[in-house]
Design a protein around this motif. Structure first.
Motif, PDB file in Angstrom:
ATOM      1  N   ARG A  71      45.790  43.737  89.790  1.00 38.74           N
ATOM      2  CA  ARG A  71      47.207  43.607  90.097  1.00 38.74           C
ATOM      3  C   ARG A  71      47.714  42.265  89.568  1.00 38.74           C
ATOM      4  O   ARG A  71      46.980  41.285  89.558  1.00 38.74           O
ATOM      5  CB  ARG A  71      47.465  43.689  91.605  1.00 38.74           C
ATOM      6  CG  ARG A  71      47.033  45.002  92.223  1.00 38.74           C
ATOM      7  CD  ARG A  71      47.653  45.207  93.584  1.00 38.74           C
ATOM      8  NE  ARG A  71      49.098  45.420  93.484  1.00 38.74           N
ATOM      9  CZ  ARG A  71      49.871  45.787  94.505  1.00 38.74           C
ATOM     10  NH1 ARG A  71      49.337  45.959  95.702  1.00 38.74           N
ATOM     11  NH2 ARG A  71      51.158  45.966  94.355  1.00 38.74           N
ATOM     12  N   TRP A  72      48.944  42.249  89.131  1.00 37.03           N
ATOM     13  CA  TRP A  72      49.550  41.019  88.643  1.00 37.03           C
ATOM     14  C   TRP A  72      50.381  40.375  89.740  1.00 37.03           C
ATOM     15  O   TRP A  72      51.062  41.090  90.508  1.00 37.03           O
ATOM     16  CB  TRP A  72      50.447  41.322  87.456  1.00 37.03           C
ATOM     17  CG  TRP A  72      49.765  41.258  86.132  1.00 37.03           C
ATOM     18  CD1 TRP A  72      48.429  41.145  85.895  1.00 37.03           C
ATOM     19  CD2 TRP A  72      50.410  41.308  84.854  1.00 37.03           C
ATOM     20  NE1 TRP A  72      48.194  41.123  84.551  1.00 37.03           N
ATOM     21  CE2 TRP A  72      49.380  41.209  83.881  1.00 37.03           C
ATOM     22  CE3 TRP A  72      51.728  41.417  84.439  1.00 37.03           C
ATOM     23  CZ2 TRP A  72      49.648  41.224  82.511  1.00 37.03           C
ATOM     24  CZ3 TRP A  72      52.004  41.431  83.076  1.00 37.03           C
ATOM     25  CH2 TRP A  72      50.977  41.335  82.126  1.00 37.03           C
ATOM     26  N   PRO A  73      50.397  39.043  89.809  1.00 36.96           N
ATOM     27  CA  PRO A  73      51.317  38.365  90.729  1.00 36.96           C
ATOM     28  C   PRO A  73      52.755  38.492  90.215  1.00 36.96           C
ATOM     29  O   PRO A  73      52.991  38.769  89.026  1.00 36.96           O
ATOM     30  CB  PRO A  73      50.840  36.906  90.692  1.00 36.96           C
ATOM     31  CG  PRO A  73      50.182  36.767  89.358  1.00 36.96           C
ATOM     32  CD  PRO A  73      49.534  38.099  89.075  1.00 36.96           C
ATOM     33  N   MET A  74      53.709  38.277  91.095  1.00 39.36           N
ATOM     34  CA  MET A  74      55.116  38.445  90.737  1.00 39.36           C
ATOM     35  C   MET A  74      55.529  37.561  89.567  1.00 39.36           C
ATOM     36  O   MET A  74      56.352  37.955  88.724  1.00 39.36           O
ATOM     37  CB  MET A  74      55.998  38.136  91.958  1.00 39.36           C
ATOM     38  CG  MET A  74      57.482  38.372  91.717  1.00 39.36           C
ATOM     39  SD  MET A  74      57.854  40.080  91.217  1.00 39.36           S
ATOM     40  CE  MET A  74      57.381  40.971  92.696  1.00 39.36           C
ATOM     41  N   LYS A  75      54.935  36.370  89.471  1.00 39.42           N
ATOM     42  CA  LYS A  75      55.289  35.456  88.381  1.00 39.42           C
ATOM     43  C   LYS A  75      54.991  36.074  87.018  1.00 39.42           C
ATOM     44  O   LYS A  75      55.779  35.941  86.074  1.00 39.42           O
ATOM     45  CB  LYS A  75      54.514  34.147  88.554  1.00 39.42           C
ATOM     46  CG  LYS A  75      54.881  33.072  87.541  1.00 39.42           C
ATOM     47  CD  LYS A  75      54.122  31.780  87.820  1.00 39.42           C
ATOM     48  CE  LYS A  75      54.490  30.700  86.815  1.00 39.42           C
ATOM     49  NZ  LYS A  75      53.759  29.425  87.085  1.00 39.42           N
ATOM     50  N   LYS A  76      53.863  36.741  86.903  1.00 36.95           N
ATOM     51  CA  LYS A  76      53.512  37.393  85.645  1.00 36.95           C
ATOM     52  C   LYS A  76      54.469  38.531  85.318  1.00 36.95           C
ATOM     53  O   LYS A  76      54.855  38.729  84.165  1.00 36.95           O
ATOM     54  CB  LYS A  76      52.069  37.925  85.700  1.00 36.95           C
ATOM     55  CG  LYS A  76      51.014  36.915  85.292  1.00 36.95           C
ATOM     56  CD  LYS A  76      49.673  37.616  85.068  1.00 36.95           C
ATOM     57  CE  LYS A  76      48.652  36.657  84.482  1.00 36.95           C
ATOM     58  NZ  LYS A  76      47.370  37.327  84.177  1.00 36.95           N
ATOM     59  N   HIS A  77      54.836  39.287  86.348  1.00 39.08           N
ATOM     60  CA  HIS A  77      55.767  40.394  86.119  1.00 39.08           C
ATOM     61  C   HIS A  77      57.132  39.891  85.668  1.00 39.08           C
ATOM     62  O   HIS A  77      57.757  40.483  84.784  1.00 39.08           O
ATOM     63  CB  HIS A  77      55.907  41.227  87.389  1.00 39.08           C
ATOM     64  CG  HIS A  77      54.736  42.122  87.668  1.00 39.08           C
ATOM     65  ND1 HIS A  77      54.394  43.172  86.850  1.00 39.08           N
ATOM     66  CD2 HIS A  77      53.808  42.103  88.663  1.00 39.08           C
ATOM     67  CE1 HIS A  77      53.324  43.785  87.330  1.00 39.08           C
ATOM     68  NE2 HIS A  77      52.947  43.149  88.425  1.00 39.08           N
TER      69      HIS A  77
ATOM     70  N   GLY B 209      60.338  41.159  77.650  1.00 42.67           N
ATOM     71  CA  GLY B 209      60.742  42.495  77.239  1.00 42.67           C
ATOM     72  C   GLY B 209      62.250  42.621  77.065  1.00 42.67           C
ATOM     73  O   GLY B 209      62.724  43.210  76.083  1.00 42.67           O
ATOM     74  N   LEU B 210      63.005  42.067  78.005  1.00 47.40           N
ATOM     75  CA  LEU B 210      64.465  42.126  77.922  1.00 47.40           C
ATOM     76  C   LEU B 210      64.982  41.344  76.720  1.00 47.40           C
ATOM     77  O   LEU B 210      65.924  41.778  76.030  1.00 47.40           O
ATOM     78  CB  LEU B 210      65.088  41.587  79.206  1.00 47.40           C
ATOM     79  CG  LEU B 210      64.894  42.435  80.473  1.00 47.40           C
ATOM     80  CD1 LEU B 210      65.481  41.727  81.684  1.00 47.40           C
ATOM     81  CD2 LEU B 210      65.542  43.811  80.307  1.00 47.40           C
ATOM     82  N   ALA B 211      64.394  40.171  76.458  1.00 43.51           N
ATOM     83  CA  ALA B 211      64.840  39.336  75.343  1.00 43.51           C
ATOM     84  C   ALA B 211      64.593  40.027  74.002  1.00 43.51           C
ATOM     85  O   ALA B 211      65.485  40.095  73.141  1.00 43.51           O
ATOM     86  CB  ALA B 211      64.120  37.989  75.386  1.00 43.51           C
ATOM     87  N   VAL B 212      63.375  40.562  73.831  1.00 40.56           N
ATOM     88  CA  VAL B 212      63.055  41.259  72.576  1.00 40.56           C
ATOM     89  C   VAL B 212      63.917  42.513  72.428  1.00 40.56           C
ATOM     90  O   VAL B 212      64.417  42.820  71.334  1.00 40.56           O
ATOM     91  CB  VAL B 212      61.555  41.609  72.526  1.00 40.56           C
ATOM     92  CG1 VAL B 212      61.245  42.432  71.275  1.00 40.56           C
ATOM     93  CG2 VAL B 212      60.711  40.344  72.546  1.00 40.56           C
ATOM     94  N   SER B 213      64.108  43.230  73.533  1.00 44.72           N
ATOM     95  CA  SER B 213      64.927  44.448  73.505  1.00 44.72           C
ATOM     96  C   SER B 213      66.367  44.130  73.123  1.00 44.72           C
ATOM     97  O   SER B 213      66.997  44.884  72.363  1.00 44.72           O
ATOM     98  CB  SER B 213      64.888  45.138  74.868  1.00 44.72           C
ATOM     99  OG  SER B 213      63.587  45.533  75.211  1.00 44.72           O
ATOM    100  N   ALA B 214      66.910  43.031  73.651  1.00 47.33           N
ATOM    101  CA  ALA B 214      68.285  42.643  73.340  1.00 47.33           C
ATOM    102  C   ALA B 214      68.448  42.341  71.853  1.00 47.33           C
ATOM    103  O   ALA B 214      69.437  42.742  71.221  1.00 47.33           O
ATOM    104  CB  ALA B 214      68.687  41.430  74.176  1.00 47.33           C
ATOM    105  N   LEU B 215      67.468  41.648  71.274  1.00 46.32           N
ATOM    106  CA  LEU B 215      67.518  41.334  69.840  1.00 46.32           C
ATOM    107  C   LEU B 215      67.435  42.608  68.997  1.00 46.32           C
ATOM    108  O   LEU B 215      68.204  42.783  68.040  1.00 46.32           O
ATOM    109  CB  LEU B 215      66.378  40.381  69.472  1.00 46.32           C
ATOM    110  CG  LEU B 215      66.473  38.959  70.039  1.00 46.32           C
ATOM    111  CD1 LEU B 215      65.190  38.183  69.731  1.00 46.32           C
ATOM    112  CD2 LEU B 215      67.681  38.233  69.459  1.00 46.32           C
TER     113      LEU B 215
END
Length: 203
Positions: free
Chosen positions: A96-102, A109-115
Motif C-alpha cells: 500500500r502507498w501512503p497518501m503522500k505518494k498518491h 498525472g494531472l500535469a502531464v495530462s494537461a500538457l
C-alpha cells in the motif's frame, strides 16, 4: 436511452471483428486473473494487447497502437516482476502507498495530462482531447502500479475505466464502451479481492 442509441450499440457489436472480440475476452481474463493475484494474467495481457496493437495500427490509430505496444512491454515486465520479486520472498507481495505518494502520483498525472490535452486541442488530432489525454496518461502510469502490486491501483482503474467509458460513448465506440463498463465493475471486484489478500499477508 432511446431506440436510436440501442440500435447504434447493436450495430457496433455486429461490426466487431473476431480478432477484436478475442482481444476483449483476453482482456477480461487478464483482469479476472489479476484480481486472483495469478501471474498468468500477464500472458493474457500480452496476447490481448498484441492483437489490439495490430488492429489499431491497421485501423490507422497510431497513438492507440503505441499505447498497446507499451502495454505489451509492461505485460512482460509484470510477469517477470511477479515471478522474480526478490531474494526475500517467493512471490511479490501486495503493498500500500501512503497518501503522500498518491498525491505525488496524481499531481504528476494531472500535469502531464494537461500538457497532452493542450497539445491535442491545438493540433485537432482527437475528437475528445481532454478525456483522451487523461485516460491515456493515467492508464500508462497505473499499469506500472499494478505491476508493482500496489493495492490502490484498482481504485485508479475504476476512475480511469469509468472515464474511458464516457470517452467511447462520446466518440461513438459503443461496443467498446460496454466492455469498459465491465472493466470498471471488474476493477471494483479486483480491489475487494486484493484487500482480502493483503489482510491475509499482514495477519
Amino acid at each position: 436511452m432511446n431506440q436510436d442509441n440501442y440500435q447504434a450499440i447493436l450495430t457496433a457489436f455486429h461490426q466487431m471483428s473476431g480478432w477484436e472480440i478475442t482481444a476483449a475476452l483476453m482482456g477480461v481474463a487478464y483482469i479476472l486473473l489479476a484480481a486472483r493475484e495469478s501471474q498468468w494474467c500477464w500472458l493474457f495481457a500480452f496476447l490481448s494487447t498484441l492483437v489490439y496493437t495490430a488492429l489499431f495500427w491497421e485501423g490507422q490509430l497510431p497513438m492507440q497502437a503505441l499505447l498497446n505496444f507499451y502495454y505489451m512491454g509492461m505485460a512482460i515486465y509484470g510477469f517477470w516482476l511477479w515471478h522474480h520479486p526478490g531474494k526475500q520472498t517467493d512471490t511479490l507481495l501486495i503493498s500500500r502507498w501512503p497518501m503522500k505518494k498518491h498525491l505525488g502520483f496524481i499531481v504528476v498525472g494531472l500535469a502531464v495530462s494537461a500538457l497532452l490535452s493542450a497539445y491535442l486541442q491545438h493540433s485537432g488530432q482527437s475528437q475528445s482531447p481532454v478525456l483522451d489525454a487523461y485516460t491515456t496518461v493515467f492508464s500508462v502510469m497505473n499499469t506500472w502500479l499494478i505491476a508493482k502490486k500496489v493495492l490502490e491501483n484498482w481504485l485508479y482503474w475504476v476512475v480511469v475505466d469509468g472515464a474511458a467509458t464516457l470517452l467511447y460513448v462520446q466518440t461513438g465506440y459503443y461496443a467498446t464502451a460496454v466492455l469498459f463498463v465491465l472493466n470498471t465493475i471488474l476493477a471494483m471486484v479486483g480491489f475487494i479481492s486484493w484487500i482480502k489478500l493483503y489482510r491475509q499477508q499482514t495477519a
